[in-house]
Motif scaffolding. Sequence first.
Motif, PDB file in Angstrom:
ATOM      1  N   CYS A  38       6.911   9.582  46.596  1.00 56.64           N
ATOM      2  CA  CYS A  38       6.463  10.935  46.301  1.00 56.64           C
ATOM      3  C   CYS A  38       7.393  11.682  45.342  1.00 56.64           C
ATOM      4  N   LYS A  39       8.651  11.281  45.361  1.00 59.03           N
ATOM      5  CA  LYS A  39       9.698  12.004  44.638  1.00 59.03           C
ATOM      6  C   LYS A  39       9.417  12.145  43.143  1.00 59.03           C
ATOM      7  N   ALA A  43       9.350  15.799  43.385  1.00 57.73           N
ATOM      8  CA  ALA A  43      10.803  16.033  43.349  1.00 57.73           C
ATOM      9  C   ALA A  43      11.440  15.743  44.708  1.00 57.73           C
ATOM     10  N   GLU A  44      12.702  15.413  44.665  1.00 55.74           N
ATOM     11  CA  GLU A  44      13.398  15.036  45.898  1.00 55.74           C
ATOM     12  C   GLU A  44      13.377  16.168  46.919  1.00 55.74           C
ATOM     13  N   ASP A  45      13.483  17.410  46.446  1.00 55.96           N
ATOM     14  CA  ASP A  45      13.535  18.556  47.354  1.00 55.96           C
ATOM     15  C   ASP A  45      12.163  19.171  47.618  1.00 55.96           C
ATOM     16  N   GLY A  46      11.095  18.514  47.117  1.00 59.44           N
ATOM     17  CA  GLY A  46       9.747  18.998  47.373  1.00 59.44           C
ATOM     18  C   GLY A  46       9.331  20.184  46.511  1.00 59.44           C
ATOM     19  N   LYS A  51       8.886  16.494  35.572  1.00 59.93           N
ATOM     20  CA  LYS A  51       8.033  16.529  34.378  1.00 59.93           C
ATOM     21  C   LYS A  51       6.569  16.381  34.766  1.00 59.93           C
ATOM     22  N   ILE A  52       6.288  15.344  35.573  1.00 57.69           N
ATOM     23  CA  ILE A  52       4.897  15.101  35.991  1.00 57.69           C
ATOM     24  C   ILE A  52       4.406  16.272  36.838  1.00 57.69           C
ATOM     25  N   TYR A  61       6.904  23.211  47.481  1.00 53.39           N
ATOM     26  CA  TYR A  61       6.915  23.174  48.942  1.00 53.39           C
ATOM     27  C   TYR A  61       8.167  23.799  49.547  1.00 53.39           C
ATOM     28  N   THR A  62       9.058  24.317  48.712  1.00 55.27           N
ATOM     29  CA  THR A  62      10.179  25.083  49.263  1.00 55.27           C
ATOM     30  C   THR A  62       9.760  26.543  49.469  1.00 55.27           C
TER      31      THR A  62
END
Length: 115
Positions: A38-39, A43-46, A51-52, A61-62
């Motif tokens: 998913c990253k 992104a790692e932190d959601g 870029k995508i 999601y933060t």
Amino acid sequence: MKTIRISLLGLTALAFSSLNLLADSEAIDATAVWKANCKKCHAEDGSGATKIGQKLGIKDYTDANVQASMTDEEIVKTTKEGVFDGGKKKMPPYAEKLSEEEIQAMVPLIRSFAK
Ligand code: HEC
């Protein structure tokens, strides 16, 4: 004698609970699943700050409001079925790729991204 028996019991309980923890974390590592699948988009932190993610308009999601806008059921459903815009695939479905347990584990993981 009494105190010894109690501490032995305590130790046994401790040993059992750490064994359980070990078994659980070995079964599913939600963070590893997220990083592997998913990253690259979310992104790692959601946050979706990839870029995508920016190109596809992925939500952050933060953000507490974004979290509130989706139910646990929706998280599971989207993870299983992916996201399609007409015929265009925006997010791949994971029903075949991940186990039911791995998909369920995405709910608390995504919730943990909230600030
Ligand atoms: C190819 C890029 C891509 C990958 C890989 C990807 N997603 Fe997505 N995801 C998207 C897009 C695009 C959307 C739709 C935009 C949005 O709702 O943020 C989306 C939406 C979602 C939603 C829906 C949010 C809502 O509003 O209901 C969830 C939950 C989700 N993704 C979870 C995951 C999980 C879990 C994984 C990995 C197992 C994953 N995604 C992998 C691109 C991706």
